[in-house]
Design a protein around this motif. Sequence first.
Motif, short mmCIF file in Angstrom:
data_model
loop_
_atom_site.label_atom_id
_atom_site.label_comp_id
_atom_site.label_asym_id
_atom_site.label_seq_id
_atom_site.Cartn_x
_atom_site.Cartn_y
_atom_site.Cartn_z
N LEU A 1 0.83 -1.21 0.00
CA LEU A 1 0.00 0.00 0.00
C LEU A 1 0.86 1.25 0.00
N LEU A 2 2.03 1.18 0.64
CA LEU A 2 2.93 2.32 0.60
C LEU A 2 3.38 2.58 -0.83
N VAL A 3 3.76 1.51 -1.52
CA VAL A 3 4.17 1.68 -2.92
C VAL A 3 3.03 2.29 -3.71
N ARG A 4 1.82 1.80 -3.49
CA ARG A 4 0.65 2.33 -4.21
C ARG A 4 0.41 3.80 -3.90
N LYS A 5 0.71 4.23 -2.68
CA LYS A 5 0.54 5.64 -2.34
C LYS A 5 1.57 6.52 -3.06
N LEU A 6 2.79 5.99 -3.21
CA LEU A 6 3.88 6.79 -3.75
C LEU A 6 4.06 6.65 -5.26
N VAL A 7 3.64 5.53 -5.81
CA VAL A 7 3.74 5.31 -7.25
C VAL A 7 2.32 5.20 -7.79
N PRO A 8 1.94 6.08 -8.67
CA PRO A 8 0.54 6.08 -9.13
C PRO A 8 0.11 4.76 -9.76
N LEU A 9 -1.10 4.37 -9.46
CA LEU A 9 -1.69 3.19 -10.08
C LEU A 9 -1.99 3.54 -11.53
N ASP A 10 -1.67 2.65 -12.42
CA ASP A 10 -1.91 2.85 -13.84
C ASP A 10 -3.41 2.99 -14.10
N ARG A 11 -3.80 4.03 -14.82
CA ARG A 11 -5.22 4.29 -15.09
C ARG A 11 -5.86 3.13 -15.84
N ASP A 12 -5.17 2.58 -16.82
CA ASP A 12 -5.73 1.45 -17.56
C ASP A 12 -5.97 0.26 -16.64
N ALA A 13 -5.05 0.04 -15.70
CA ALA A 13 -5.22 -1.06 -14.75
C ALA A 13 -6.43 -0.82 -13.85
N ALA A 14 -6.61 0.42 -13.43
CA ALA A 14 -7.78 0.75 -12.60
C ALA A 14 -9.07 0.57 -13.40
N MET A 15 -9.06 1.02 -14.64
CA MET A 15 -10.25 0.86 -15.47
C MET A 15 -10.55 -0.62 -15.70
N GLU A 16 -9.50 -1.41 -15.88
CA GLU A 16 -9.67 -2.85 -16.08
C GLU A 16 -10.28 -3.50 -14.84
N ALA A 17 -9.88 -3.03 -13.66
CA ALA A 17 -10.41 -3.58 -12.41
C ALA A 17 -11.91 -3.33 -12.27
N PHE A 18 -12.37 -2.24 -12.85
CA PHE A 18 -13.79 -1.89 -12.78
C PHE A 18 -14.53 -2.18 -14.08
N ALA A 19 -13.87 -2.80 -15.04
CA ALA A 19 -14.46 -3.03 -16.37
C ALA A 19 -15.75 -3.84 -16.29
N GLY A 20 -15.73 -4.89 -15.53
CA GLY A 20 -16.94 -5.71 -15.42
C GLY A 20 -18.10 -4.91 -14.89
N PHE A 21 -17.81 -4.04 -13.96
CA PHE A 21 -18.85 -3.21 -13.38
C PHE A 21 -19.30 -2.13 -14.38
N LEU A 22 -18.34 -1.48 -15.03
CA LEU A 22 -18.67 -0.40 -15.97
C LEU A 22 -19.37 -0.91 -17.23
N ASN A 23 -19.11 -2.15 -17.60
CA ASN A 23 -19.74 -2.71 -18.80
C ASN A 23 -21.17 -3.17 -18.58
N ASP A 24 -21.64 -3.04 -17.35
CA ASP A 24 -23.03 -3.37 -17.03
C ASP A 24 -23.94 -2.38 -17.77
N GLN A 25 -24.71 -2.89 -18.70
CA GLN A 25 -25.56 -2.04 -19.53
C GLN A 25 -26.68 -1.36 -18.75
N SER A 26 -26.93 -1.79 -17.53
CA SER A 26 -28.03 -1.22 -16.76
C SER A 26 -27.65 0.04 -15.99
N LEU A 27 -26.37 0.41 -16.00
CA LEU A 27 -25.96 1.61 -15.27
C LEU A 27 -26.44 2.87 -15.97
N ASN A 28 -26.92 3.81 -15.17
CA ASN A 28 -27.32 5.10 -15.75
C ASN A 28 -26.13 6.06 -15.72
N GLU A 29 -26.32 7.23 -16.27
CA GLU A 29 -25.24 8.21 -16.39
C GLU A 29 -24.68 8.62 -15.04
#
Length: 177
Positions: free
Chosen positions: A86-114
Amino acid sequence: MITHLEDPVTKIVYGVGADIGEDYEDYKLKVERYLKDYSETVIIHKLRTNKPMTEDEFAQLEYIFTHELGNAEDYARAYGDTPFGLLVRKLVPLDRDAAMEAFAGFLNDQSLNEQQISFVKRVVNYVVDNGYMEPQALTQPPFDRPKSFVRMFSTQQQMDLLTAIRNIRENATRPAA
């Protein structure tokens, strides 16, 4: 104005090192420099890209912080009981693509509203900026406005979002199964 200063030297001994009693090398500065210089090592890369690590990699990370850059006391004094990953994560930014990938299943849910998609993107931004997120942060500002997390998502959606958040944190704190 004249100032008269006295510097009484009682004894001069040459060839003896001074015992300062404290290492003035800043441990935090060493850690930050190491993470910057070695950001492409396998361990740091895995933490930056949210990949699971092995027990050996966690042990190696601990060794770096408690033997190569200083000792366990230095680490505890500088960072308390913060897990190494967690210290490394605080000091070295998490890759945006990796973060998006972690939430991809959730974001790809067609039932989400804006509004729900916007909320999840705020969560992603938070995770990218901070390296991880504690689940209770979802009920605190800025995530409690304009509508609370609990009122915005169904129970299953809440569970899915919390699972994604926990998985990101666990990849930095627990070895892969």
